[in-house]
Design an enzyme around this catalytic site. Structure first.
Site, PDB file in Angstrom:
ATOM      1  CD  GLN A 135      -3.592   3.111  -1.490  1.00 14.96           C
ATOM      2  OE1 GLN A 135      -2.576   2.420  -1.017  1.00 14.96           O
ATOM      3  NE2 GLN A 135      -3.995   3.878  -2.129  1.00 14.96           N
ATOM      4  N   GLY A 160       3.717   1.787   2.792  1.00 19.97           N
ATOM      5  CA  GLY A 160       3.162   3.546   2.571  1.00 19.97           C
ATOM      6  C   GLY A 160       4.556   3.634   1.346  1.00 19.97           C
ATOM      7  CB  ILE A 215      -1.287   0.061   1.413  1.00 16.50           C
ATOM      8  CG1 ILE A 215      -0.663   0.020   2.612  1.00 16.50           C
ATOM      9  CG2 ILE A 215      -2.356  -1.305   0.823  1.00 16.50           C
ATOM     10  CD1 ILE A 215      -0.813   0.317   3.592  1.00 16.50           C
ATOM     11  CB  SER A 216       1.120   3.843  -2.588  1.00 16.98           C
ATOM     12  OG  SER A 216       0.141   4.016  -2.859  1.00 16.98           O
ATOM     13  CG  MET A 217      -1.042   7.618  -0.811  1.00 10.84           C
ATOM     14  SD  MET A 217      -2.498   8.247  -1.538  1.00 10.84           S
ATOM     15  CE  MET A 217      -2.597   9.172  -0.504  1.00 10.84           C
TER      16      MET A 217
END
Length: 194
Positions: free
Chosen positions: A19, A43, A14-16
């Site tokens: 999320q 992240g 998950i990049s953020m």
């Protein structure tokens, strides 16, 4: 090798921070991936080719293992990077399964799809090279030169050298001329010792 014999390894990303990886975990649960066999990057952007959990997973893999992801884009955003990663893993006898894409490299159809992905990645690289070359040629024809603009002209370089020769410190020269310390070192030479 066309049959999976090893462990089913899950990879989630998950990049953020906002999320949630619940959807990915649910899909891996249904695909039979044990929680202890999952690696999660939180992240971290998919554009980064090196990620802590991904790197750890890649070093732990053994021939016959299968990497299971919710979607292929969890492995990376760049088609070229994903295709390269898949090619490396396939050569080592490691399989890829993308649940929502319906892709499984242990099947003939899955392998064919992965080969097509590699072809598209190569085509994407060629297009990027062509566009870059054309852009540089166009800029050159218009008299523009690429690269970083020069911070100093020859007059400022001479001033910096004169100040350095007179014994001024590099930080003081940088401050006086409004340039960085690194630039002073780059455009001047140390005064000769008497």
């Amino acid at each position: 090798m066309t049959t999976t014999t090893g462990t089913r390894i899950g990879y989630l990303r998950i990049s953020m921070g906002k999320q949630d990886e619940t959807l990915q975990h649910d899909a891996l649960d249904k695909a039979g991936v044990k929680k202890k066999d999952r690696y999660t990057d939180k992240g971290v952007s998919g554009s980064k080719t090196s990620r802590p959990a991904l790197d750890s997973m890649l070093s732990d893999l053994e021939e016959g293992d299968t990497i299971v992801v919710y979607k292929l884009d969890r492995l990376g955003r760049s088609t070229a990077h994903v295709a390269s990663l898949i090619a490396d893993l396939t050569a080592k006898g490691i399989f890829i399964e993308s649940i929502s894409d319906g892709l499984n490299s242990s099947t003939p159809t899955g392998r064919a799809m992965l080969q097509m992905l590699s072809i598209f990645a190569e085509m994407e690289r060629s297009f990027i090279i062509e566009r870059t070359t054309a852009g540089l040629a166009s800029a050159k024809a218009q008299g523009r030169v690429g690269g970083r603009p020069k911070v100093t002209d020859s007059k400022k370089a001479k001033q910096a050298q004169a100040l350095r020769d007179s014994g001024e410190s590099v930080p003081d020269i940088a401050k006086a001329l409004g340039i960085s310390i690194a630039t002073v070192y780059r455009i001047t030479r140390a005064p000769a010792k008497a």
